[in-house]
Scaffold this motif. Structure first.
Motif, PDB file in Angstrom:
ATOM      1  N   GLY A 185       0.816  -1.208   0.000  1.00 41.51           N
ATOM      2  CA  GLY A 185       0.000   0.000   0.000  1.00 41.51           C
ATOM      3  C   GLY A 185       0.850   1.258   0.000  1.00 41.51           C
ATOM      4  O   GLY A 185       0.514   2.244  -0.674  1.00 41.51           O
ATOM      5  N   GLY A 212      -7.098  -0.622   4.700  1.00 42.47           N
ATOM      6  CA  GLY A 212      -7.198  -1.554   3.576  1.00 42.47           C
ATOM      7  C   GLY A 212      -6.320  -2.771   3.808  1.00 42.47           C
ATOM      8  O   GLY A 212      -6.727  -3.907   3.543  1.00 42.47           O
ATOM      9  N   GLU A 218      -7.758  -5.051   6.352  1.00 38.04           N
ATOM     10  CA  GLU A 218      -8.961  -5.738   5.915  1.00 38.04           C
ATOM     11  C   GLU A 218      -8.748  -6.566   4.656  1.00 38.04           C
ATOM     12  O   GLU A 218      -9.715  -7.038   4.066  1.00 38.04           O
ATOM     13  N   SER A 253      -3.104  -6.493  -5.289  1.00 34.36           N
ATOM     14  CA  SER A 253      -3.862  -5.471  -4.588  1.00 34.36           C
ATOM     15  C   SER A 253      -3.349  -4.082  -4.962  1.00 34.36           C
ATOM     16  O   SER A 253      -4.120  -3.146  -5.194  1.00 34.36           O
ATOM     17  N   TYR A 288      -5.632  -1.119  -6.763  1.00 28.48           N
ATOM     18  CA  TYR A 288      -6.083   0.091  -6.083  1.00 28.48           C
ATOM     19  C   TYR A 288      -5.289   1.339  -6.431  1.00 28.48           C
ATOM     20  O   TYR A 288      -5.644   2.436  -6.028  1.00 28.48           O
ATOM     21  N   LEU A 322      -6.394   5.059   4.712  1.00 31.11           N
ATOM     22  CA  LEU A 322      -7.036   4.085   3.834  1.00 31.11           C
ATOM     23  C   LEU A 322      -6.117   2.899   3.572  1.00 31.11           C
ATOM     24  O   LEU A 322      -6.547   1.753   3.525  1.00 31.11           O
ATOM     25  N   THR A 323      -4.815   3.189   3.403  1.00 27.10           N
ATOM     26  CA  THR A 323      -3.863   2.119   3.148  1.00 27.10           C
ATOM     27  C   THR A 323      -3.794   1.167   4.329  1.00 27.10           C
ATOM     28  O   THR A 323      -3.823  -0.052   4.183  1.00 27.10           O
TER      29      THR A 323
END
Lengths: 292, 449
Positions: free
Chosen positions: A82, A227, A230, A167, A171, A223-224
């Motif tokens: 991320g 994310g 999750e 991922s 994203y 968010l990273t």
């Protein structure tokens, strides 16, 4: 028609507009959230409605079993991925807000992976990573790099990177679009003034762009992190958590649906929520405190 | 800001928990039952159904009437019209009756939700995870005379009543492609473990994948563990006995025997090259075309291989030779048990359908199962070949629910193959078993058994 005072009218309108969204959020977020909390204190198996209240036993089990938190080390790969993703997306956003021919085309190309559904993405990458027929190994073979060919999903040291890369690929486009939005909101006269003062483009980036998009950067980091905590769909569809790729959420879902222990799984979900909240608080209090 | 995130997160988490309900058991369904397309076999063996119907008593049309809803895991039979054929035959016996079908793609998980919410239709399959003691809450008892001379008559017995009728008998062994065996110069099926290894080496030399293990699909791996260990010992109560054991996983018992065979196949390269990708659908084509030679699965897979393009006479079936004694056990397992819902408004009609479905419709043969009637011989050539090798057939029995409770608590996925995946590739089998034993013992202690 009605002879209400201004105050009454105000209240009527306020309540009128608020009822539906509040009802919706009560039904679809607060009620399930409270049920989740309640289930986490029971031994519900997920079948029937019989459950016994067992207090904090589920939480005790989570904190005494090392393998539950052990799964978090796999989430770390997604967090690293991320961070790379944020850096890359910022890079592309800066390039694609400048004057570049065909920049809308490039933007669309980079954004499209985000629109694809995760399952479709994983199926695509299955064909890419496959050891015998996968296009990645075939490509490496055809340009004479046979020694680089890998069992991308079989190699214990590579598999989590392979998955985190998917991922990241998926994203990055979204992050880029958010960055582009932020970059476009910076008034251009700032840059003009800086140019007149003799600033070069690196200085402009360091002293104008970065401070202006700091709020967005902060959002991206949160968010990273969330994310990464999750991460679920990509490793689950690809490997069902085999070969040591279980993330915390995969463990939670397996606990609920494979091992029929909804109570424990609910407790795990609550623990994840608390972890996320703690991280957000730490991030905001420590990293960005000079703002206060 | 923090609050907004908190709310979104709660929402996201609950969504994750509920959404996963649907996607979880993709593979599992395939394990127990042939959920996937069986293709042309359905039409091929339809005559078998007709003869079956003739054999049993064909009484005059009955005046039972009403509409019943049947929930089924066989979405393929719902879609290709096979069930409509059964329903048409049923209508000849019961002209006033109407049967509706609803196929559930993720039957094993979805049915649990349906039972909990009371939307389980009139006729349904009993979910495997449900304890027999719970049956009386959801199902209607079935007449005892249906269970004379029938396999698995007592598996759904609870408080003296029987709640479910088996929809077919499964066994397990090596399904192989005869053309692939011929291409590698193998002229007879292996009857000892050494012969099996030797044949695998020959197949590998002929550039054929000897055994498609389907490691990546996860659920087929259960056969190298809990799916087979019990019948190797010849004791249907093997699992129940484990409840009292502290360290059931041993290198020198049935678990170890199977694990060692599986590990040998992997070590010597007798399995598919890319273990981790789920190639289940593709693998059927490879076995059908002879690019891969063997599967270690149940007989339910045979119609699927034929559906994937193999000729029926090219596919054979023999019991797994797990040692060199030449005398082997093979399991008899039941497919889903069919039951009548307690909430049904047309119980008599629903019962009539259950009896017709299992005994007369031809479903059992169409699906590649052995008949549930103990005296009937299977008309399926592969099963005839299997029986000709005279394995000792061990009929599975209901196991103590404590076994599943301990396994769930220990997070050892019985029937899912997840823990088997780990020990098949572990560096040291003993260490991997020790880890499982520790989990088992801890769970046992925690539950107080």
């Amino acid at each position: 028609m009605f002879n209400f005072s201004f105050k009454t009218q105000r209240y009527l309108i306020l309540f009128g507009f608020l009822t539906i969204p509040v009802l919706l959020s009560l039904t679809f977020s607060y009620y399930p959230a409270i049920s989740l909390l309640y289930y986490s204190l029971t031994d519900w198996t997920g079948l029937g409605w019989e459950m016994n209240f067992i207090g904090l036993d589920n939480y005790k089990e989570i904190f005494t079993k090392p393998e539950v938190f052990g799964a978090l080390k796999n989430n770390l790969y997604y967090f690293i991925g991320g961070l790379v993703q944020v850096a890359l997306s910022l890079y592309f956003a800066v390039i694609l807000t400048g004057k570049l021919r065909g920049r809308n085309g490039f933007r669309a190309m980079l954004f499209i992976p985000y629109v694809l559904h995760s399952v479709a993405t994983v199926i695509m990458f299955k064909n890419l990573y496959h050891m015998e027929y996968g296009s990645l190994n075939v490509l490496l073979g055809s340009i004479g790099l046979e020694s680089w060919q890998q069992s991308w999903l079989g190699n214990k040291h590579l598999v989590n990177f392979s998955l985190a890369f998917i991922s990241m690929w998926k994203y990055m486009g979204l992050n880029m679009v958010i960055f582009i939005g932020a970059l476009q909101s910076i008034p251009s006269d700032l840059y003009e003034a800086a140019s007149i003062d003799g600033a070069n483009s690196r200085q402009k980036f360091r002293f104008i762009t970065l401070p202006s998009i700091r709020k967005v950067m902060e959002l991206m980091l949160i968010l990273t992190l969330t994310g990464a905590l999750e991460a679920f769909d990509i490793p689950y569809v690809m490997l069902l958590g085999a070969n040591d790729t279980s993330t915390f959420v995969i463990k939670t879902v397996d606990t609920a649906f494979k091992y029929q222990n909804f109570g424990l799984a609910s407790a795990m979900a609550v623990v994840l929520l608390i972890m996320v909240l703690i991280f957000i608080v730490i991030q905001r209090k420590l990293l960005f405190r000079e703002e206060r | 800001m923090e609050k907004r995130f908190a709310v979104t997160l709660v929402l996201a988490l609950t969504v994750v928990l509920t959404a996963a309900c649907g996607g979880n058991n993709e593979g599992n369904n395939n394990a127990g039952t042939a959920t996937n397309s069986t293709g042309n076999n359905a039409t091929a063996s339809n005559d078998a159904g007709a003869t079956n119907a003739g054999a049993t008593d064909s009484d005059a049309p009955s005046d039972l009437s009403g509409t019943i809803k049947v929930l089924t895991q066989r979405t393929d039979y719902v879609n290709d019209g096979t069930f409509d054929k059964y329903a048409a035959a049923f209508k000849e016996k019961y002209p006033n009756a109407k049967v509706e079908f609803e196929g559930l793609t993720n039957y094993a998980t979805d049915i649990q939700v349906r039972l909990t919410t009371g939307e389980a239709g009139d006729v349904l399959m009993i979910p495997a995870g449900l304890a027999t003691s719970e049956y009386s809450k959801y199902f209607e008892p079935l007449p005892d005379e249906w269970f004379d001379n029938v396999y698995f008559a007592d598996n759904t017995l609870s408080d003296g009543k029987r709640y479910g009728l088996s929809t077919g008998v499964n066994t397990q062994g090596i399904v192989y492609n005869k053309k692939a065996f011929a291409a590698a110069g193998i002229d007879k099926v292996p009857t000892t473990l050494d012969e099996l290894y030797a044949d695998a080496a020959k197949l590998k030399a002929a550039n054929i994948t000897p055994l498609y293990m389907n490691y990546g699909a996860q659920w087929p791996m259960g056969n190298w563990g809990d799916g087979s260990a019990w019948y190797l010992t010849g004791d249907p109560q093997f699992a129940t006995k484990q409840v009292s054991e502290e360290a059931p996983f041993q290198v020198d018992n049935a678990w170890g025997t199977l694990a060692t065979i599986g590990r040998t196949f992997v070590e010597k390269g007798y399995v598919e090259k890319d273990l981790y990708t789920n190639n289940w659908e593709m693998s059927k084509g490879e076995v059908a075309s002879g690019k891969a030679a063997m599967y270690f699965l149940g007989n339910w897979v045979i119609p699927q291989i034929i559906g994937a393009g193999a000729a029926s006479e090219d596919i054979g079936f023999f019991p797994l030779p797990y040692d060199n004694s030449g005398k082997y056990n093979a399991p008899l397992g039941s497919d889903y048990f069919v039951a009548v819902s307690k909430d049904s408004k047309n119980k008599e009609l629903a019962k009539a359908w259950v009896e017709f479905y299992v005994k007369e419709s031809g479903y059992v043969e169409d699906s590649g199962f052995m008949p549930i009637d103990k005296s009937a011989k299977s008309s399926i050539p592969q099963l005839a070949e299997f029986q000709a090798l005279n394995p000792t057939l061990i009929e599975s029995e209901a196991t103590d629910p404590k076994y599943n409770e301990i396994a769930n608590k220990a997070q050892i996925g019985i029937g899912t193959g997840d823990y088997v995946q780990e020990y098949i590739l572990a560096d040291d089998l003993k260490a991997a078993f020790d880890k499982l034993n520790k989990k088992w013992k801890d769970a046992k202690t925690a539950l107080g058994y």
